[in-house]
Design a protein around this motif. Structure first.
Motif, PDB file in Angstrom:
ATOM      1  N   UNK A 233      41.321 -25.234 -23.190  1.00 50.21           N
ATOM      2  CA  UNK A 233      39.792 -25.134 -22.731  1.00 50.21           C
ATOM      3  C   UNK A 233      39.905 -25.058 -21.225  1.00 50.21           C
ATOM      4  N   UNK A 234      38.924 -24.261 -20.612  1.00 46.87           N
ATOM      5  CA  UNK A 234      38.758 -24.120 -19.274  1.00 46.87           C
ATOM      6  C   UNK A 234      38.289 -25.415 -18.400  1.00 46.87           C
ATOM      7  N   UNK A 235      38.856 -26.099 -17.475  1.00 37.56           N
ATOM      8  CA  UNK A 235      38.453 -27.134 -16.882  1.00 37.56           C
ATOM      9  C   UNK A 235      37.946 -26.690 -15.111  1.00 37.56           C
ATOM     10  N   UNK A 236      36.966 -27.451 -14.618  1.00 40.24           N
ATOM     11  CA  UNK A 236      36.426 -27.201 -13.410  1.00 40.24           C
ATOM     12  C   UNK A 236      37.062 -28.392 -12.481  1.00 40.24           C
ATOM     13  N   UNK A 237      37.637 -28.042 -11.369  1.00 43.67           N
ATOM     14  CA  UNK A 237      38.161 -29.244 -10.449  1.00 43.67           C
ATOM     15  C   UNK A 237      37.439 -28.992  -9.275  1.00 43.67           C
ATOM     16  N   UNK A 238      36.212 -29.575  -9.152  1.00 45.28           N
ATOM     17  CA  UNK A 238      35.224 -29.148  -7.898  1.00 45.28           C
ATOM     18  C   UNK A 238      35.719 -29.709  -6.527  1.00 45.28           C
ATOM     19  N   UNK A 239      36.530 -31.016  -6.791  1.00 45.45           N
ATOM     20  CA  UNK A 239      36.886 -31.556  -5.506  1.00 45.45           C
ATOM     21  C   UNK A 239      38.123 -31.274  -5.097  1.00 45.45           C
ATOM     22  N   UNK A 240      38.820 -30.423  -5.819  1.00 44.33           N
ATOM     23  CA  UNK A 240      40.037 -29.619  -5.342  1.00 44.33           C
ATOM     24  C   UNK A 240      40.061 -29.079  -3.943  1.00 44.33           C
ATOM     25  N   UNK A 241      41.021 -29.409  -3.000  1.00 46.16           N
ATOM     26  CA  UNK A 241      40.758 -28.617  -1.967  1.00 46.16           C
ATOM     27  C   UNK A 241      42.321 -28.040  -1.661  1.00 46.16           C
ATOM     28  N   UNK A 242      42.304 -26.668  -1.061  1.00 49.38           N
ATOM     29  CA  UNK A 242      43.748 -26.081  -0.966  1.00 49.38           C
ATOM     30  C   UNK A 242      44.529 -26.795  -0.012  1.00 49.38           C
ATOM     31  N   UNK A 243      45.758 -26.826  -0.095  1.00 50.61           N
ATOM     32  CA  UNK A 243      46.712 -27.497   1.058  1.00 50.61           C
ATOM     33  C   UNK A 243      46.756 -26.426   2.211  1.00 50.61           C
ATOM     34  N   UNK A 244      46.490 -27.440   3.213  1.00 53.08           N
ATOM     35  CA  UNK A 244      46.712 -26.530   4.462  1.00 53.08           C
ATOM     36  C   UNK A 244      47.896 -26.924   5.058  1.00 53.08           C
ATOM     37  N   UNK A 245      48.221 -26.167   6.171  1.00 51.28           N
ATOM     38  CA  UNK A 245      49.425 -26.310   6.815  1.00 51.28           C
ATOM     39  C   UNK A 245      49.170 -26.062   8.428  1.00 51.28           C
ATOM     40  N   UNK A 246      49.380 -26.839   9.343  1.00 49.53           N
ATOM     41  CA  UNK A 246      49.433 -26.613  10.759  1.00 49.53           C
ATOM     42  C   UNK A 246      50.505 -25.662  11.150  1.00 49.53           C
ATOM     43  N   UNK A 247      49.944 -24.527  12.042  1.00 48.30           N
ATOM     44  CA  UNK A 247      50.896 -23.683  12.609  1.00 48.30           C
ATOM     45  C   UNK A 247      50.699 -23.642  14.113  1.00 48.30           C
ATOM     46  N   UNK A 248      51.327 -23.025  14.898  1.00 46.71           N
ATOM     47  CA  UNK A 248      51.161 -22.732  16.294  1.00 46.71           C
ATOM     48  C   UNK A 248      51.174 -21.362  16.233  1.00 46.71           C
ATOM     49  N   UNK A 249      50.164 -20.845  17.199  1.00 47.31           N
ATOM     50  CA  UNK A 249      49.886 -19.233  17.345  1.00 47.31           C
ATOM     51  C   UNK A 249      49.487 -19.277  18.696  1.00 47.31           C
ATOM     52  N   UNK A 250      50.649 -18.359  19.285  1.00 50.35           N
ATOM     53  CA  UNK A 250      50.551 -18.003  20.706  1.00 50.35           C
ATOM     54  C   UNK A 250      49.447 -16.567  20.839  1.00 50.35           C
ATOM     55  N   UNK A 251      48.492 -16.785  21.303  1.00 52.19           N
ATOM     56  CA  UNK A 251      47.704 -15.924  21.833  1.00 52.19           C
ATOM     57  C   UNK A 251      47.477 -15.355  23.390  1.00 52.19           C
ATOM     58  N   UNK A 252      47.346 -14.194  23.558  1.00 51.44           N
ATOM     59  CA  UNK A 252      47.075 -14.071  25.156  1.00 51.44           C
ATOM     60  C   UNK A 252      45.578 -14.791  25.209  1.00 51.44           C
ATOM     61  N   UNK A 253      45.498 -15.319  26.522  1.00 53.58           N
ATOM     62  CA  UNK A 253      44.400 -15.942  27.051  1.00 53.58           C
ATOM     63  C   UNK A 253      43.183 -15.457  26.803  1.00 53.58           C
ATOM     64  N   UNK A 254      43.227 -13.875  27.324  1.00 56.46           N
ATOM     65  CA  UNK A 254      41.753 -13.170  27.130  1.00 56.46           C
ATOM     66  C   UNK A 254      41.420 -12.842  25.680  1.00 56.46           C
ATOM     67  N   UNK A 255      42.311 -12.802  24.496  1.00 48.67           N
ATOM     68  CA  UNK A 255      42.052 -12.905  23.169  1.00 48.67           C
ATOM     69  C   UNK A 255      41.399 -14.301  22.639  1.00 48.67           C
ATOM     70  N   UNK A 256      42.080 -15.162  22.957  1.00 47.94           N
ATOM     71  CA  UNK A 256      41.452 -16.586  22.818  1.00 47.94           C
ATOM     72  C   UNK A 256      39.981 -16.659  23.339  1.00 47.94           C
ATOM     73  N   UNK A 257      39.970 -16.210  24.537  1.00 45.03           N
ATOM     74  CA  UNK A 257      38.517 -16.256  25.224  1.00 45.03           C
ATOM     75  C   UNK A 257      37.682 -15.722  24.435  1.00 45.03           C
ATOM     76  N   UNK A 258      37.860 -14.395  23.840  1.00 45.84           N
ATOM     77  CA  UNK A 258      37.343 -13.361  23.262  1.00 45.84           C
ATOM     78  C   UNK A 258      36.730 -14.256  21.853  1.00 45.84           C
ATOM     79  N   UNK A 259      37.741 -14.856  21.254  1.00 45.60           N
ATOM     80  CA  UNK A 259      37.453 -15.360  19.863  1.00 45.60           C
ATOM     81  C   UNK A 259      36.466 -16.665  19.974  1.00 45.60           C
ATOM     82  N   UNK A 260      36.739 -17.374  21.101  1.00 37.52           N
ATOM     83  CA  UNK A 260      35.791 -18.570  21.327  1.00 37.52           C
ATOM     84  C   UNK A 260      34.477 -18.235  21.825  1.00 37.52           C
TER      85      UNK A 260
END
Length: 88
Positions: free
Chosen positions: A36-63
């Motif tokens: 039978x199909x089940x629903x898991x409404x409170x299930x959250x995907x696993x996340x992983x913290x990463x370090x991402x180096x961006x040029x300052x102008x790119x980060x400013x544009x994203x912000x």
């Protein structure tokens, strides 16, 4: 189902069970026609913290883009990455 199913083996630990299922087809042990199909409404995907180096102008544009949309910039980056992934 007329097929005789094999009994599920007992496992000493999770790694032993993982090895078993990597080498065996579950259809020999489980009648999937009764699944039978089940629903898991409170299930959250696993996340992983990463370090991402961006040029300052790119980060400013994203912000700036995130601020105009009134969302956190990290959330906007995740949305953009997800969209790009699904357009491939």
């Amino acid at each position: 189902m007329n097929k005789k199913l094999k009994p599920l083996p007992q496992f000493a630990n999770e790694s032993q069970e993982q090895e078993f299922w990597e080498a065996h087809d579950s259809a020999e042990f489980v009648d999937w026609t009764t699944a039978k199909n089940v629903s898991l409404p409170n299930l959250k995907p696993t996340t992983k913290t990463i370090s991402l180096r961006l040029p300052q102008h790119l980060l400013d544009g994203i912000k700036t883009a995130a601020n105009s949309r009134d969302v956190p910039y990290q959330s906007l980056i995740k949305v953009w990455l997800q969209e790009k992934l699904h357009t491939q």
